[in-house]
Scaffold this motif. Structure first.
Motif, PDB file in Angstrom:
ATOM      1  N   SER A  64       1.142   6.991  -6.666  1.00  0.00           N
ATOM      2  CA  SER A  64       0.004   7.873  -6.945  1.00  0.00           C
ATOM      3  C   SER A  64       0.380   9.347  -6.813  1.00  0.00           C
ATOM      4  O   SER A  64      -0.234  10.209  -7.456  1.00  0.00           O
ATOM      5  CB  SER A  64      -1.158   7.560  -5.998  1.00  0.00           C
ATOM      6  OG  SER A  64      -1.658   6.259  -6.230  1.00  0.00           O
ATOM      7  N   ASP A 101      -8.861  -4.369  -3.579  1.00  0.00           N
ATOM      8  CA  ASP A 101      -8.382  -2.984  -3.708  1.00  0.00           C
ATOM      9  C   ASP A 101      -7.103  -2.930  -4.539  1.00  0.00           C
ATOM     10  O   ASP A 101      -6.926  -2.021  -5.364  1.00  0.00           O
ATOM     11  CB  ASP A 101      -8.131  -2.384  -2.329  1.00  0.00           C
ATOM     12  CG  ASP A 101      -9.418  -2.102  -1.568  1.00  0.00           C
ATOM     13  OD1 ASP A 101     -10.488  -2.088  -2.207  1.00  0.00           O
ATOM     14  OD2 ASP A 101      -9.344  -1.900  -0.340  1.00  0.00           O
ATOM     15  N   ASP A 141      -6.988   0.639 -12.529  1.00  0.00           N
ATOM     16  CA  ASP A 141      -7.066   2.092 -12.670  1.00  0.00           C
ATOM     17  C   ASP A 141      -5.810   2.649 -13.343  1.00  0.00           C
ATOM     18  O   ASP A 141      -5.898   3.582 -14.164  1.00  0.00           O
ATOM     19  CB  ASP A 141      -7.266   2.752 -11.306  1.00  0.00           C
ATOM     20  CG  ASP A 141      -8.649   2.481 -10.717  1.00  0.00           C
ATOM     21  OD1 ASP A 141      -9.547   2.047 -11.467  1.00  0.00           O
ATOM     22  OD2 ASP A 141      -8.820   2.678  -9.503  1.00  0.00           O
ATOM     23  N   MET A 181       1.944   1.861  -3.499  1.00  0.00           N
ATOM     24  CA  MET A 181       0.811   2.383  -4.262  1.00  0.00           C
ATOM     25  C   MET A 181       0.617   3.871  -3.996  1.00  0.00           C
ATOM     26  O   MET A 181       0.430   4.676  -4.923  1.00  0.00           O
ATOM     27  CB  MET A 181      -0.445   1.601  -3.901  1.00  0.00           C
ATOM     28  CG  MET A 181      -0.396   0.139  -4.332  1.00  0.00           C
ATOM     29  SD  MET A 181      -1.496  -0.949  -3.369  1.00  0.00           S
ATOM     30  CE  MET A 181      -3.110  -0.335  -3.840  1.00  0.00           C
ATOM     31  N   ASP A 182       0.676   4.260  -2.731  1.00  0.00           N
ATOM     32  CA  ASP A 182       0.486   5.671  -2.371  1.00  0.00           C
ATOM     33  C   ASP A 182       1.606   6.546  -2.928  1.00  0.00           C
ATOM     34  O   ASP A 182       1.364   7.666  -3.412  1.00  0.00           O
ATOM     35  CB  ASP A 182       0.416   5.813  -0.854  1.00  0.00           C
ATOM     36  CG  ASP A 182      -0.859   5.210  -0.267  1.00  0.00           C
ATOM     37  OD1 ASP A 182      -1.816   4.985  -1.032  1.00  0.00           O
ATOM     38  OD2 ASP A 182      -0.883   4.947   0.949  1.00  0.00           O
ATOM     39  N   ARG A 215       0.829  -1.202   0.000  1.00  0.00           N
ATOM     40  CA  ARG A 215       0.000   0.000   0.000  1.00  0.00           C
ATOM     41  C   ARG A 215       0.871   1.263   0.000  1.00  0.00           C
ATOM     42  O   ARG A 215       0.540   2.253  -0.672  1.00  0.00           O
ATOM     43  CB  ARG A 215      -0.891  -0.001   1.238  1.00  0.00           C
ATOM     44  CG  ARG A 215      -1.843   1.160   1.393  1.00  0.00           C
ATOM     45  CD  ARG A 215      -3.023   1.010   0.472  1.00  0.00           C
ATOM     46  NE  ARG A 215      -3.013   2.005  -0.595  1.00  0.00           N
ATOM     47  CZ  ARG A 215      -3.932   2.091  -1.531  1.00  0.00           C
ATOM     48  NH1 ARG A 215      -4.942   1.239  -1.552  1.00  0.00           N
ATOM     49  NH2 ARG A 215      -3.863   3.017  -2.464  1.00  0.00           N
ATOM     50  N   TYR A 240      -6.611  -1.082  -8.116  1.00  0.00           N
ATOM     51  CA  TYR A 240      -5.572  -0.062  -8.299  1.00  0.00           C
ATOM     52  C   TYR A 240      -4.837  -0.298  -9.617  1.00  0.00           C
ATOM     53  O   TYR A 240      -4.578   0.647 -10.372  1.00  0.00           O
ATOM     54  CB  TYR A 240      -4.596  -0.104  -7.128  1.00  0.00           C
ATOM     55  CG  TYR A 240      -3.477   0.899  -7.220  1.00  0.00           C
ATOM     56  CD1 TYR A 240      -3.633   2.203  -6.762  1.00  0.00           C
ATOM     57  CD2 TYR A 240      -2.245   0.538  -7.775  1.00  0.00           C
ATOM     58  CE1 TYR A 240      -2.597   3.125  -6.857  1.00  0.00           C
ATOM     59  CE2 TYR A 240      -1.206   1.458  -7.870  1.00  0.00           C
ATOM     60  CZ  TYR A 240      -1.387   2.743  -7.414  1.00  0.00           C
ATOM     61  OH  TYR A 240      -0.365   3.653  -7.519  1.00  0.00           O
TER      62      TYR A 240
END
Length: 215
Positions: free
Chosen positions: A82, A134, A141, A78-79, A75, A138
């Motif tokens: 982003s 999730d 997306d 991922m953050d 995660r 991701y």
């Protein structure tokens, strides 16, 4: 003085907590979750079995914490991706490279996630499944954004493309050996490039688009 002692105890607890988790990762990876016991973990750590219950509530709790920690590390990647101020294609590339490096550098954790997570029950199982959804969303997306900006094939099916990308990533525990000749960074670059090449427009598709009759 009292504050210093409390901080020292807190640090010691965190260190022992990590030691317990690392011992469990190694055991569950080598013996499998069903064949491993709390006593096995205690023996590796070098403490009495009862002492482990200061850090965990059960063997399943131990497995859940390992998988939860792994998800949190993914995660974080991922953050970070982003937040990058870059093109959608470069963002997809960066995500793939970072995730490949993490998978390759944490092969025991990754193997546990895919091979031992089935032993979770109840709310823990539900939570891990939700986190998996999730993660997959991701990736979809990222692929959708790159396609929308024209970096990927116009006829690309987003769900199939994301499944293809994830399939290559999640296959790592089946074939990767730390004794191999290539470094994680090298493999990550190569696999990310191969994945993107499969999704990009080819010269043939570009020619087809130019030669298509007007409607």
């Amino acid at each position: 003085m009292a504050t210093a002692r409390r901080e020292k105890r807190a640090t010691e607890r965190r260190n022992r907590d990590e030691e317990v988790l690392e011992a469990a990762i190694k055991l569950f990876y080598e013996k499998g979750y069903p064949a491993s016991s709390i006593q096995d973990v205690a023996d590796v750590v070098g403490v009495l079995k009862g002492s482990l219950y200061h850090y965990i509530s059960s063997k399943e709790d131990l497995l859940f914490r390992i998988l939860q920690q792994s998800h949190e590390q993914a995660r974080a990647i991922m953050d970070e991706v982003s937040e990058l101020d870059t093109s959608t294609l470069e963002r997809l590339d960066e995500f793939l490279r970072r995730m490949y490096v993490w998978y390759l550098s944490n092969i025991e954790r990754v193997s546990l996630y895919f091979n031992q997570g089935q032993y979770l029950t109840g709310e823990r199982r539900t939570e891990m499944r939700a986190q998996g959804r999730d993660f997959r969303q991701y990736v979809r997306d990222l692929v959708a954004a790159a396609k929308e900006d024209g970096h990927l094939r116009a006829d690309l099916d987003i769900k199939l493309a994301a499944s293809f990308v994830l399939g290559a990533l999640n296959s790592i525990p089946m074939w990767y050996r730390t004794s191999g000749t290539h470094s994680p960074d090298f493999i990550a670059r190569e696999f990310a490039q191969m994945s993107l090449n499969a999704l990009r427009p080819t010269p043939a598709t570009n020619r087809q688009k130019r030669s298509a009759p007007a409607r």
